[in-house]
Enzyme design. Structure first.
Site: not given
Ligand code: AMP
Ligand code: MG
Length: 480
Positions: A85, A87, A120-121, A179, A248-249
């Site tokens: 989800g 995040g 940390d979002g 996705r 998810d990507n």
């Molecule tokens: P990504 O690798 O950017 O596609 O992210 C994979 C998952 O990790 C997704 O669910 C993102 O929302 C979560 N995510 C990545 N970086 C962060 C972060 N700094 N804080 C919270 N969730 C994250």
């Molecule tokens: Mg992603």
């Protein structure tokens, strides 16, 4: 009026997201505004200049926005996570452009959500500007992609592996954020009603013709497959390595999404991997079409119950569909390469001509972009292309075959098919390093250059050359 919001995901898909406000950035500042994109979307540029810092950082939300974090699951490096989800992302809403087309406007790096797990979002200035410059390059190259409308720094300092760095949020535009992992989320929970609702929504939004098919789920799968096959073939044509092709990507719209540790190859090397975490080479350059097939199999799996109520029959139908991927990809790829080699029509030996060039490029470790770009000149003279090759004789033989196959007036076509400028890794790094320290000028110069990929080399040679040898092997890190 700033945005013309009509938020169908929030309105029609209750239970597919959680409502969540972005964090209030303490000291927002607009780092970049994509004025050309804003104009295409029918947005008021002056208003965005005035309010972009606040809106794009999440300090305030534009009127009509209804911020939500979307639920999705996903296979990450082959392992399934039932709940990922958004995040660190907030979908502000769907903006209707002047032609009535619907565009998601999403913030990324805008704070924690119930999907954040340990994160940390937040996001750092470097990775957000990276998404901006690389997605702009992709758009200019004519490759489907999400796009960045603007980037704002938040005024916060966040902690990353390399130490404290300035925080930023990117505001991105996408045809949607549905996705493969969105389907997997509801399939894994056995929520068949929601899965059907998602199917109907996706078909209605992206592939309305599929509604009329005998088996809409299969028609959706096929339409997504065709877009993805074409997308990955385009990546392979420009030497793009996405780096994290997790399910998810992978966007069902067929856009390149979630720019993290992605990079363009300099020298042609099929096994090229840049991401520090991809130790097995799962997402290596030449493995991308294979992984596409794997991801499409996961997509079909998530829809089995909607393909046919009889499980055996559903599996048969899905397998028949999966069997079509290879030939669809081969055809899409060959068409991309024919375009890049200036070949009109289709002839029996085209695959051989392309493969032989690639073998020569690989054997002599030449630069992908420069070699293909030199083809336009090589229609009439030898030396620019040959000078890239240490051993020139095999290349001379290839040139003879290629010229015999070329139609007249190939030069202009070749110029339009092969970019002089891609976002070179060493220049991207240099620009991001400067931007992190507060100097945006190298970034702005690079952005202007990648927006004109097919222009002449003259006067901007530094943007056309591969990394100097002292740059060393390039390693990228996940965009967190
Ligand atoms: P990504 O690798 O950017 O596609 O992210 C994979 C998952 O990790 C997704 O669910 C993102 O929302 C979560 N995510 C990545 N970086 C962060 C972060 N700094 N804080 C919270 N969730 C994250
Ligand atoms: Mg992603």
């Amino acid at each position: 009026m700033p945005f013309r919001f009509d938020n169908s995901y929030a309105r029609d898909l209750t239970g597919f997201y959680l409502r969540q406000m972005p964090d209030r950035a303490p000291n927002p500042r607009l780092l970049g505004l994509n004025e050309a994109l804003a104009a295409e979307l029918g947005l008021d540029i002056d208003q965005l200049r005035d309010h972009g810092g606040e809106w794009f950082s999440g300090a305030s939300v534009p009127s009509g926005a209804d911020p939500i974090a979307l639920a999705y699951a996903g296979h990450q490096f082959g392992g399934f996570s039932a709940q990922l989800g958004d995040g660190r992302a907030h979908l502000l809403g769907e903006h209707l452009g002047p032609d009535g087309r619907r565009w998601d406007l999403q913030l990324k790096g805008s704070g924690r959500t119930p999907f954040s797990r340990g994160g940390d979002g937040k996001a750092a200035v470097g990775p957000m500007l990276r998404e901006y410059v690389i997605s702009e390059a992709m758009a200019a190259l004519g490759i489907p992609t999400t796009r960045v409308l603007g980037v704002a720094s938040t005024g916060e300092t966040i902690m990353r592996d390399q130490g404290p760095v300035p925080g930023a949020v990117v505001a991105r535009i996408a045809a949607s954020h549905i996705r493969v992992g969105t389907f997997q989320f509801f399939a894994a929970r056995g929520e068949d009603d929601k899965l059907k609702q998602l199917l109907d929504y996706t078909i209605d939004r992206h592939f309305p013709d599929a509604a009329k098919a005998e088996v809409p789920a299969l028609a959706l799968w096929d339409a997504v497959m065709r877009r993805q096959v074409s997308l990955i073939a385009e990546w392979m044509g420009v030497g793009f390595v996405h780096g994290v092709m997790n399910t998810d990507n992978m966007a069902l719209s067929g856009e390149t999404i979630d720019y993290g540790p992605c990079a363009f190859i300099d020298t042609y090397e099929p096994g090229a991997v840049f991401s520090s975490i991809d130790r097995q080479g799962r997402y290596a350059f030449a493995n991308q079409p294979v992984i596409l097939g794997w991801n499409l199999a996961r997509f079909a799996e998530s829809m089995l119950g909607m393909i046919d109520p009889d499980q055996n029959r559903a599996v048969d139908l899905a397998n028949q569909a999966l069997d079509t991927i290879q030939s669809a990809y081969d055809e899409a790829w060959l068409n991309v390469m024919r375009r890049k080699l200036g070949l009109l029509g289709a002839q029996m030996d085209d695959v051989g001509l392309v493969q032989d060039l690639l073998s020569l490029m690989q054997d002599q470790a030449v630069d992908w972009t420069r070699t293909l770009q030199a083809l336009a000149g090589a229609v009439t003279e030898d030396h620019t292309l040959l000078n890239l090759f240490a051993q020139q004789n095999p290349m001379k033989h290839w040139l003879v075959r290629w010229r015999a196959r070329l139609a007249p007036d190939a030069t202009d076509r070749l110029r339009l098919a092969n970019p002089a400028v891609i976002p070179r890794n060493h220049l991207v790094e240099e620009a991001l390093r400067a931007a992190t320290l507060g100097d945006m000028s190298p970034f702005e110069k690079l952005l202007a250059q990648v927006r004109d990929p097919f222009g002449a080399t003259a006067g901007r040679e530094a943007y056309c050359l591969p990394a100097p040898s002292d740059f060393g092997p390039y390693v990228t890190y996940c965009g967190t």
